[in-house]
Write an enzyme that holds these catalytic residues in place. Structure first.
Site, PDB file in Angstrom:
ATOM      1  N   ALA A  32      31.503   6.883  26.774  1.00  0.00           N
ATOM      2  CA  ALA A  32      30.462   6.279  26.453  1.00  0.00           C
ATOM      3  C   ALA A  32      31.856   4.848  27.521  1.00  0.00           C
ATOM      4  O   ALA A  32      31.990   3.685  26.091  1.00  0.00           O
ATOM      5  CB  ALA A  32      30.270   5.898  25.082  1.00  0.00           C
ATOM      6  N   HIS A  34      33.450   1.527  28.720  1.00  0.00           N
ATOM      7  CA  HIS A  34      33.323   0.370  28.934  1.00  0.00           C
ATOM      8  C   HIS A  34      34.255  -0.465  29.570  1.00  0.00           C
ATOM      9  O   HIS A  34      35.547   0.223  30.149  1.00  0.00           O
ATOM     10  CB  HIS A  34      32.882  -0.610  27.400  1.00  0.00           C
ATOM     11  N   HIS A  37      37.197   0.044  28.408  1.00  0.00           N
ATOM     12  CA  HIS A  37      38.363   1.838  28.673  1.00  0.00           C
ATOM     13  C   HIS A  37      38.966   1.358  30.762  1.00  0.00           C
ATOM     14  O   HIS A  37      39.738   1.635  29.993  1.00  0.00           O
ATOM     15  CB  HIS A  37      37.501   2.434  28.709  1.00  0.00           C
ATOM     16  N   GLN A  61      37.989  13.876  13.882  1.00  0.00           N
ATOM     17  CA  GLN A  61      38.322  12.018  13.521  1.00  0.00           C
ATOM     18  C   GLN A  61      37.289  12.054  12.764  1.00  0.00           C
ATOM     19  O   GLN A  61      37.224  10.310  12.325  1.00  0.00           O
ATOM     20  CB  GLN A  61      38.868  11.339  14.209  1.00  0.00           C
TER      21      GLN A  61
HETATM   22  O1  PAF Z   1      40.364   5.464  20.568  1.00  0.00           O
HETATM   23  C1  PAF Z   1      39.459   7.275  20.649  1.00  0.00           C
HETATM   24  O2  PAF Z   1      39.001   6.345  21.759  1.00  0.00           O
HETATM   25  C2  PAF Z   1      40.069   8.173  20.247  1.00  0.00           C
HETATM   26  O3  PAF Z   1      40.446   7.818  18.746  1.00  0.00           O
HETATM   27  C3  PAF Z   1      41.093   8.888  21.137  1.00  0.00           C
HETATM   28  C4  PAF Z   1      42.414   8.116  21.065  1.00  0.00           C
HETATM   29  C5  PAF Z   1      40.442   9.223  21.985  1.00  0.00           C
HETATM   30  C6  PAF Z   1      40.620  10.492  20.068  1.00  0.00           C
HETATM   31  O4  PAF Z   1      39.680  11.198  20.300  1.00  0.00           O
END
Ligand code: PAF
Length: 280
Positions: A32, A34, A37, A61
């Protein structure tokens, strides 16, 4: 750009790069994508010969199954953005590539993972530390790029790398914001129009509090005022709003060293986090 889904494919591609003496950077994401990133991708590209973007919505997580289910997924759009940005390899592993049958290891970083998001999301940072260890052992990068928006995560990953001698240089990149100050987040897509209009109040309150602290205001009073400001602006609740040491995240009741103001707050069904630096 090549797109692969298995560890075997990642290994033969990266082995070739390494034999040619090329440097490799990884940008870990849950997709997803944006502009936040993409700023990590840009930073990675400006340093490394080869850039890998990891996309995997990591179930370990998420402490809340509803949040996992609703987490936005846009693989085709993500792949188009990454190809345009000049990424060499998109690695979107299948679940069993990351957690094969019988997987029973958990990586847990004490200290910096406690409190803040660690208090409100039990098991979250163990899930992050476990998957980040897998990201590094699978892609074996020289450098990895993370956003400072997830400031506690950045501290957890830095500690993990130091403690386990993982040999990856961790780069924390500045938070990218909308014009009105809202920190970019994949979760922003879930805000209603009304919530989206109110959401920048979180950043505004943090900035105002940081300014007051720099001018010598009392910490507990300033934090209480900021909480009130966030709720008055239309947030349902403030999960935490704390002043912590920039280095190591120890709680501070005085601005005695470089610090961060960090907050998590709920608006509608969405939980937003943000943080700002505060220097004495
Ligand atoms: O920040 C994130 O998007 C996630 O916590 C990561 C570092 C990709 C781990 O799944």
């Amino acid at each position: 750009m090549k797109t692969v889904h298995t560890l075997e494919d990642v290994r033969w591609i990266t082995d070739d790069w390494r034999r040619a003496g090329e440097t490799v950077a990884v940008v870990p994401t849950m997709g997803a994508l944006h502009a936040g990133h993409m700023s990590l991708v840009e930073a990675a590209r400006s340093w490394a010969d080869r850039v890998i973007v990891w996309i995997f919505v990591n179930p370990k997580q998420f402490d809340n199954p509803d949040d996992l289910e609703k987490y936005p997924r846009h693989m085709d759009r993500d792949a188009t953005m990454l190809a345009r940005a000049g990424v060499d390899l998109l690695y979107a592993p299948r679940l069993e590539e990351v957690y094969p049958a019988g997987f029973s290891t958990r990586v847990s970083v004490a200290g910096v993972s406690e409190g803040l998001c660690g208090a409100g999301r039990p098991g979250h940072f163990d899930g992050v530390a476990t998957v980040v260890t897998k990201i590094f052992t699978q892609t074996r990068p020289d450098r990895a790029y993370f956003g400072q928006k997830d400031f506690q995560q950045l501290q957890v990953v830095s500690r993990l790398v130091r403690d386990l001698d993982l040999g990856v240089e961790i780069i924390g990149c500045p938070t990218v914001r909308e014009a009105d100050g809202l920190a970019l987040s994949s979760r922003n897509e879930r805000l209603t129009e009304d919530e989206r209009r109110k959401a920048p109040a979180l950043y505004r309150a943090l900035c105002r509090a940081a300014e007051a602290l720099r001018e010598g205001a009392h910490v507990a009073e300033t934090l209480a005022e900021a909480r009130l400001e966030i709720v008055s602006a239309g947030f349902a609740s403030v999960e935490y709003l704390e002043l912590r040491a920039e280095n190591g995240l120890a709680p501070l009741d005085r601005l005695s060293e470089p610090a961060r103001l960090l907050a998590a707050a709920h608006i509608g069904a969405v939980r937003l986090i943000d943080n700002v630096p505060v220097t004495p």
